[in-house]
Design an enzyme around this catalytic site. Structure first.
Site, PDB file in Angstrom:
ATOM      1  N   GLU A 116       0.839  -1.196   0.000  1.00  0.00           N
ATOM      2  CA  GLU A 116       0.000   0.000   0.000  1.00  0.00           C
ATOM      3  C   GLU A 116       0.878   1.252   0.000  1.00  0.00           C
ATOM      4  O   GLU A 116       1.862   1.327   0.722  1.00  0.00           O
ATOM      5  CB  GLU A 116      -0.893  -0.024   1.255  1.00  0.00           C
ATOM      6  N   CYS A 151       5.517   5.329   8.918  1.00  0.00           N
ATOM      7  CA  CYS A 151       6.105   4.549   7.818  1.00  0.00           C
ATOM      8  C   CYS A 151       7.584   4.832   7.554  1.00  0.00           C
ATOM      9  O   CYS A 151       8.401   3.930   7.636  1.00  0.00           O
ATOM     10  CB  CYS A 151       5.314   4.793   6.546  1.00  0.00           C
TER      11      CYS A 151
HETATM   12  N1  LIG Z   1      -0.227   4.269   7.922  1.00  0.00           N
HETATM   13  C1  LIG Z   1       0.237   4.439   6.701  1.00  0.00           C
HETATM   14  O1  LIG Z   1       0.310   5.569   6.188  1.00  0.00           O
HETATM   15  C2  LIG Z   1       0.685   3.253   5.885  1.00  0.00           C
HETATM   16  C3  LIG Z   1       0.864   3.404   4.502  1.00  0.00           C
HETATM   17  C4  LIG Z   1       1.280   2.298   3.765  1.00  0.00           C
HETATM   18  C5  LIG Z   1       1.540   1.097   4.397  1.00  0.00           C
HETATM   19  N2  LIG Z   1       1.382   0.985   5.748  1.00  0.00           N
HETATM   20  C6  LIG Z   1       1.623  -0.308   6.373  1.00  0.00           C
HETATM   21  O2  LIG Z   1       0.377  -0.923   6.627  1.00  0.00           O
HETATM   22  C7  LIG Z   1       0.423  -1.682   7.852  1.00  0.00           C
HETATM   23  C8  LIG Z   1      -0.650  -1.188   8.803  1.00  0.00           C
HETATM   24  O3  LIG Z   1      -0.371   0.140   9.157  1.00  0.00           O
HETATM   25  P1  LIG Z   1      -1.431   1.050   9.914  1.00  0.00           P
HETATM   26  O4  LIG Z   1      -0.851   2.409  10.018  1.00  0.00           O
HETATM   27  O5  LIG Z   1      -2.775   0.863   9.292  1.00  0.00           O
HETATM   28  O6  LIG Z   1      -1.429   0.326  11.345  1.00  0.00           O
HETATM   29  P2  LIG Z   1      -2.445   0.522  12.560  1.00  0.00           P
HETATM   30  O7  LIG Z   1      -1.656   0.288  13.788  1.00  0.00           O
HETATM   31  O8  LIG Z   1      -3.203   1.800  12.391  1.00  0.00           O
HETATM   32  O9  LIG Z   1      -3.507  -0.671  12.385  1.00  0.00           O
HETATM   33  C9  LIG Z   1      -3.211  -2.012  12.561  1.00  0.00           C
HETATM   34  C10 LIG Z   1      -4.495  -2.710  13.028  1.00  0.00           C
HETATM   35  O10 LIG Z   1      -4.287  -4.117  13.037  1.00  0.00           O
HETATM   36  C11 LIG Z   1      -4.932  -4.659  14.166  1.00  0.00           C
HETATM   37  N3  LIG Z   1      -4.376  -5.979  14.461  1.00  0.00           N
HETATM   38  C12 LIG Z   1      -3.192  -6.284  15.052  1.00  0.00           C
HETATM   39  N4  LIG Z   1      -3.039  -7.623  15.119  1.00  0.00           N
HETATM   40  C13 LIG Z   1      -4.132  -8.167  14.530  1.00  0.00           C
HETATM   41  C14 LIG Z   1      -4.554  -9.503  14.276  1.00  0.00           C
HETATM   42  N5  LIG Z   1      -3.806 -10.547  14.619  1.00  0.00           N
HETATM   43  N6  LIG Z   1      -5.749  -9.705  13.676  1.00  0.00           N
HETATM   44  C15 LIG Z   1      -6.530  -8.647  13.331  1.00  0.00           C
HETATM   45  N7  LIG Z   1      -6.166  -7.353  13.543  1.00  0.00           N
HETATM   46  C16 LIG Z   1      -4.997  -7.126  14.128  1.00  0.00           C
HETATM   47  C17 LIG Z   1      -4.707  -3.617  15.240  1.00  0.00           C
HETATM   48  O11 LIG Z   1      -5.637  -3.771  16.306  1.00  0.00           O
HETATM   49  C18 LIG Z   1      -4.912  -2.326  14.441  1.00  0.00           C
HETATM   50  O12 LIG Z   1      -6.279  -1.936  14.442  1.00  0.00           O
HETATM   51  C19 LIG Z   1       1.856  -1.506   8.367  1.00  0.00           C
HETATM   52  O13 LIG Z   1       2.626  -2.583   7.923  1.00  0.00           O
HETATM   53  C20 LIG Z   1       2.307  -0.219   7.704  1.00  0.00           C
HETATM   54  O14 LIG Z   1       3.697  -0.177   7.561  1.00  0.00           O
HETATM   55  C21 LIG Z   1       0.947   2.027   6.489  1.00  0.00           C
END
Ligand SMILES: NC(=O)c1ccc[n+]([C@@H]2O[C@H](COP(=O)([O-])OP(=O)(O)OC[C@H]3O[C@@H](n4cnc5c(N)ncnc54)[C@H](O)[C@@H]3O)[C@@H](O)[C@H]2O)c1
Length: 428
Positions: free
Chosen positions: A150, A259
């Site tokens: 993403e 990130c």
């Molecule tokens: N935030 C960004 O801008 C962005 C952009 C691109 C990629 N990413 C990547 O996407 C991923 C997620 O990032 P984010 O910012 O959305 O994280 P976040 O912490 O906002 O959300 C992660 C969610 O996953 C849930 N979770 C954890 N373990 C779980 C499980 N076993 N089963 C179900 N749910 C579970 C958590 O409760 C949380 O709600 C990361 O790897 C990040 O590097 C983030």
């Protein structure tokens, strides 16, 4: 929207998961969302959006009938064959990516020959291969795997989802890769269909490159300060070169967020673990850390010792239009200021709740004018649009000092100086 759209599941409903869910619901899919955070799921069921992201609440409300929230995996497995994984992959102490949430998801998958895990979480190169190995070891080789990194930006995440520069799909030629390409078809974006390892690397390399661009322009800014050049003019002159481009040439107080810091560090560690010393990224990280701290030197230049000084922080989020405080430069600033004996009063229009969880000893104000009351200096930390509207004469009146450090080169320098401030920008 067409009802023949493939239903999907999204595991992890944070920034990426919820935006992905809302985005595919906009395109007409039924989306089955799963999260281990029961409180978050309850809020989402009530229509409350746990994060601040422009347009997301409206999108979730608009598509409420297509969005299903649960802490249980079973309904998702029953209704969808494509399971998008968007759980967190935070850094460990060593800087590697912590894959425990990813592995928890992998372990919870049943034997199946008609499901696929679609990895949205940012993971080290080799993760897909290792998950496929784990599946094979547990008799789950029928479970397909696709890497679909993403690239959304917080603050414009939904728009980025709906208008991506490209869609990267890494797979080993199974049905699921084709299904993902079809799912994204209505967005009419270039598709990079490749192998799993290359897809994983695209994400890490893209973020590392953008971070490098930021550290580069920050170093140019620092040299501009020594030599009398204006980095804004320099960046304009550089950015018009199409080989360079104008994006990510904004000097400031270092990159933060969930990130860049972790992905740069994860790529550096990944290289190191594979026997390669990625020197450039070591410098990118070091420059970024020093950049956050240079603000303190700018204060000291005018105030001398910071003991007993009052400093206002205007903005706390790592950038505007988000409440995300992960790795925000304000965290380092607040800690450094207090360690040097200053008191800190802060204001952020959106991120205060998140900031309170991560900051100690800081006072919080309800407005920018409240935060600067009696301050010796103010630091503009986040480029929130409302700060562009500030009446600097009034700000000055509320303060006891006359120093503004503009960490984003965001304020109108002339207006600030006309109000009687000493203005310190970055690289000018
Ligand atoms: N935030 C960004 O801008 C962005 C952009 C691109 C990629 N990413 C990547 O996407 C991923 C997620 O990032 P984010 O910012 O959305 O994280 P976040 O912490 O906002 O959300 C992660 C969610 O996953 C849930 N979770 C954890 N373990 C779980 C499980 N076993 N089963 C179900 N749910 C579970 C958590 O409760 C949380 O709600 C990361 O790897 C990040 O590097 C983030």
């Amino acid at each position: 929207m067409a009802s023949d759209r493939e239903p999907i599941a999204v595991i992890g409903t944070g920034y990426v998961g919820l935006v992905t869910a809302a985005g595919f619901a906009e395109l007409g899919s039924e989306v089955w969302c799963v999260d281990v955070d029961a409180d978050k799921i309850e809020r989402l069921k009530r229509g409350e959006i746990p994060i601040y992201e422009p347009g997301l609440a409206e999108s979730v409300a608009r598509n409420a009938a297509r969005l299903h929230f649960s802490t249980e995996l079973e309904p998702a497995l029953e209704h969808a064959r494509l399971l998008f994984v968007a759980v967190g992959t935070p850094p460990t102490y060593s800087g590697d990516a912590d894959l425990s949430a990813v592995h928890a998801v992998v372990e919870s998958m049943p034997r199946s020959d008609h499901h696929a895990l679609v990895m949205k979480s940012t993971v080290p190169v080799g993760t897909g291969a290792s998950i496929k190995r784990i599946f094979a070891e547990h008799g789950k080789e029928g479970f397909a795997y696709v890497s679909c990194p993403e690239f959304l930006k917080e603050g414009s995440a939904l728009q980025d989802f709906l208008e991506p520069d490209r869609v990267v799909v890494g797979d080993d030629g199974n049905w699921a890769g084709d299904a993902i390409v079809k799912l994204y078809e209505p967005l009419d974006a270039p598709v990079v269909r490749t192998d799993i390892a290359s897809a994983e690397m695209v994400k890490l390399a893209a973020n590392a490159f953008l971070a490098t661009k930021i550290s580069f322009i920050n170093e140019i800014a620092n040299v501009c300060e020594e030599t009398g050049a204006d980095v804004l003019e320099v960046a304009r002159g550089m950015g018009l070169d199409q080989r360079i481009g104008r994006h990510f040439l904004k000097p400031g107080i270092g990159f933060g967020g969930s990130c860049f810091p972790k992905d740069v560090s994860a790529l550096k560690q990944l290289a190191g673990n594979s026997g390669y010393h990625f020197q450039l990224l070591t410098a990118v990280i070091e420059v970024n850390e020093l950049q956050k701290r240079r603000v303190i030197a700018k204060l000291q230049k005018h105030l001398g010792s910071l003991v007993g000084r009052h400093v206002a922080l205007l903005g706390l989020a790592f950038k505007a239009n988000t409440d995300d405080m992960r790795e925000a430069s304000s965290l380092v600033l607040a800690a450094r200021l207090q360690a040097d004996g200053a008191t800190v009063c802060a204001y952020d229009p959106i991120a205060e709740e998140e900031a309170r969880k991560r900051m100690s000893g800081v006072q919080f104000a309800d407005s920018a004018l409240g935060a600067v009351e009696g301050a010796d200096a103010a630091i503009l930390v986040t480029e929130w649009p409302e700060f562009a509207e500030l009446d600097w004469a009034e700000v000055k009146q509320r303060m006891s000092g006359d120093l503004l450090v503009d960490g984003r080169n965001f304020a109108d320098r002339e207006a600030v100086e006309a109000a009687g401030f000493i203005y310190e920008g970055i690289g000018r």
